[in-house]
Design a protein around this motif. Structure first.
Motif, PDB file in Angstrom:
ATOM      1  N   UNK A 148       0.588  -2.285  -6.932  1.00 55.47           N
ATOM      2  CA  UNK A 148       0.588  -1.664  -5.491  1.00 55.47           C
ATOM      3  C   UNK A 148      -1.107  -0.959  -5.276  1.00 55.47           C
ATOM      4  N   UNK A 149      -1.323  -0.980  -4.225  1.00 60.59           N
ATOM      5  CA  UNK A 149      -2.478  -0.204  -3.755  1.00 60.59           C
ATOM      6  C   UNK A 149      -2.503   1.280  -3.517  1.00 60.59           C
ATOM      7  N   UNK A 150      -3.320   2.210  -3.859  1.00 62.31           N
ATOM      8  CA  UNK A 150      -2.935   3.294  -3.493  1.00 62.31           C
ATOM      9  C   UNK A 150      -4.075   3.726  -2.571  1.00 62.31           C
ATOM     10  N   UNK A 151      -3.568   4.863  -1.499  1.00 62.06           N
ATOM     11  CA  UNK A 151      -4.502   5.647  -0.782  1.00 62.06           C
ATOM     12  C   UNK A 151      -4.072   7.216  -0.874  1.00 62.06           C
ATOM     13  N   UNK A 152      -4.769   7.933  -0.135  1.00 59.95           N
ATOM     14  CA  UNK A 152      -4.102   9.457  -0.344  1.00 59.95           C
ATOM     15  C   UNK A 152      -5.116  10.287   0.494  1.00 59.95           C
ATOM     16  N   UNK A 170       0.803  -1.109  -0.054  1.00 49.75           N
ATOM     17  CA  UNK A 170      -0.045   0.136  -0.082  1.00 49.75           C
ATOM     18  C   UNK A 170       0.935   1.308  -0.287  1.00 49.75           C
ATOM     19  N   UNK A 171       0.658   2.118  -0.963  1.00 45.36           N
ATOM     20  CA  UNK A 171       1.441   3.391  -1.277  1.00 45.36           C
ATOM     21  C   UNK A 171       0.388   4.446  -0.778  1.00 45.36           C
ATOM     22  N   UNK A 172       0.585   5.249   0.137  1.00 49.63           N
ATOM     23  CA  UNK A 172      -0.213   6.393   0.735  1.00 49.63           C
ATOM     24  C   UNK A 172       0.327   7.627   0.212  1.00 49.63           C
ATOM     25  N   UNK A 173      -0.364   8.637  -0.604  1.00 51.03           N
ATOM     26  CA  UNK A 173       0.106   9.502  -1.081  1.00 51.03           C
ATOM     27  C   UNK A 173      -0.351  10.836  -0.205  1.00 51.03           C
ATOM     28  N   UNK A 210      -7.780  -0.202  -7.637  1.00 51.15           N
ATOM     29  CA  UNK A 210      -6.687  -0.358  -6.814  1.00 51.15           C
ATOM     30  C   UNK A 210      -6.594   0.928  -5.891  1.00 51.15           C
ATOM     31  N   UNK A 211      -7.326   1.658  -5.761  1.00 47.18           N
ATOM     32  CA  UNK A 211      -7.700   2.839  -4.968  1.00 47.18           C
ATOM     33  C   UNK A 211      -8.431   2.382  -3.656  1.00 47.18           C
ATOM     34  N   UNK A 212      -7.679   2.571  -2.583  1.00 46.22           N
ATOM     35  CA  UNK A 212      -8.569   2.535  -1.284  1.00 46.22           C
ATOM     36  C   UNK A 212      -8.886   3.447  -0.696  1.00 46.22           C
ATOM     37  N   UNK A 213     -10.402   3.632  -0.837  1.00 43.49           N
ATOM     38  CA  UNK A 213     -10.873   4.806  -0.036  1.00 43.49           C
ATOM     39  C   UNK A 213     -10.866   4.440   1.466  1.00 43.49           C
ATOM     40  N   UNK A 214     -10.974   3.378   2.087  1.00 38.31           N
ATOM     41  CA  UNK A 214     -10.892   2.942   3.299  1.00 38.31           C
ATOM     42  C   UNK A 214      -9.467   3.461   4.021  1.00 38.31           C
ATOM     43  N   UNK A 215      -8.471   3.412   3.320  1.00 38.39           N
ATOM     44  CA  UNK A 215      -7.084   3.732   3.864  1.00 38.39           C
ATOM     45  C   UNK A 215      -6.793   5.201   3.792  1.00 38.39           C
ATOM     46  N   UNK A 216      -7.820   5.971   3.008  1.00 33.33           N
ATOM     47  CA  UNK A 216      -7.463   7.251   2.530  1.00 33.33           C
ATOM     48  C   UNK A 216      -8.278   8.391   3.590  1.00 33.33           C
ATOM     49  N   UNK A 258       4.542   6.129  -9.098  1.00 34.22           N
ATOM     50  CA  UNK A 258       4.554   5.043  -8.157  1.00 34.22           C
ATOM     51  C   UNK A 258       3.976   3.693  -8.596  1.00 34.22           C
ATOM     52  N   UNK A 259       2.648   3.822  -8.862  1.00 31.86           N
ATOM     53  CA  UNK A 259       1.714   2.912  -9.058  1.00 31.86           C
ATOM     54  C   UNK A 259       0.909   2.614 -10.084  1.00 31.86           C
TER      55      UNK A 259
END
Length: 262
Positions: free
Chosen positions: A79-83, A18-21, A36-42, A63-64
């Protein structure tokens, strides 16, 4: 230059990471981030508020970005992306995730890499009409580069106190891309186009969040905090001057072009 193809051939593609931006937001509707975008981790506001804010989306893509045949492919394309939108236009400064830098450790247990392409410049440019070093013959600048002050009519025979026109010629030359090719010459006249530099340190709240990240992040193995080294090389700045880059909690990353220049 990073030999990423060799890494992909080993089966390392970012899968499970998980890559968080943290930036001005990431456009979750972009094809690069489909499925591949995780709203839950954003954060509560993960996307840009205005269309012109695209820096975070670009960073996330590098990155992803998915290997979907559209545009280029990201380094860790599986990879999964969050932001979190932390520097974008129109964000609410009272948002909970912005208080005490809380966004730096949000959902940190599940974040492997925290990408931060932002910072506080240590140095600033001077305005026009400031004092400058005296001109010492011979001309210290290279003569084979465009806009070289050595051939500027305003600088005359190159000696004594520079005229306003000559100072303008030096500033135009050193701030137009020549600095990296002619550091020796431009460094003599930093006083002409650099206001000054000031060392900064981590705030207590940022140190607290980073400490939480390196101890509790990535399932207890520690989140990798990556910060961009910045765009201020031409005005004398370097990573030793900024608290978020010179701390042992982060990794400072720079980049050069295909010719090995900044």
């Amino acid at each position: 230059m990073v030999k990423v193809k060799e890494v992909w051939q080993q089966g390392i593609t970012g899968a499970g990471v998980v890559i968080h931006v943290n930036d001005d937001g990431v456009d979750a509707t972009h094809p690069d981030f489909a499925s591949k975008f995780s709203a839950a981790l954003s954060c509560a506001t993960p996307s840009p508020i205005v269309a012109s804010d695209s820096h975070g989306t670009v960073c996330a893509g590098i990155a992803a970005g998915s290997a979907n045949g559209a545009c280029s492919v990201g380094i860790a394309h599986e990879a999964t992306v969050s932001a979190c939108n932390v520097i974008g236009t129109g964000i609410d400064p009272t948002a909970a995730y912005l208080q005490n830098n809380a966004f730096m450790s949000l959902n940190i247990e599940s974040i492997d890499v925290s990408s931060n392409s932002w910072g506080i410049d240590a140095c600033s440019r001077k305005g026009a009409g400031r004092e400058a070093s005296a001109l010492q013959a011979p001309c210290p600048f290279r003569t084979d580069l465009p806009l070289s002050p050595c051939g500027a009519a305003a600088c005359g025979a190159w000696g004594g106190v520079p005229s306003d026109g000559c100072k303008a010629a030096i500033v135009a030359y050193c701030t137009s891309g020549a600095y990296e090719h002619d550091v020796a010459g431009c460094a003599e006249f930093l006083d002409l186009f650099v206001e000054g530099c000031q060392y900064s340190v981590l705030s207590d709240s940022m140190r607290t969040q980073l400490t939480k990240g390196i101890t509790a992040g990535r399932g207890g193995k520690g989140t990798v905090f990556v910060f961009a080294s910045g765009n201020s090389h031409q005005i004398g700045s370097d990573t030793n001057m900024e608290g978020m880059m010179n701390t042992r909690f982060t990794v400072s990353v720079g980049a050069v072009g295909k010719k090995g220049k900044h």
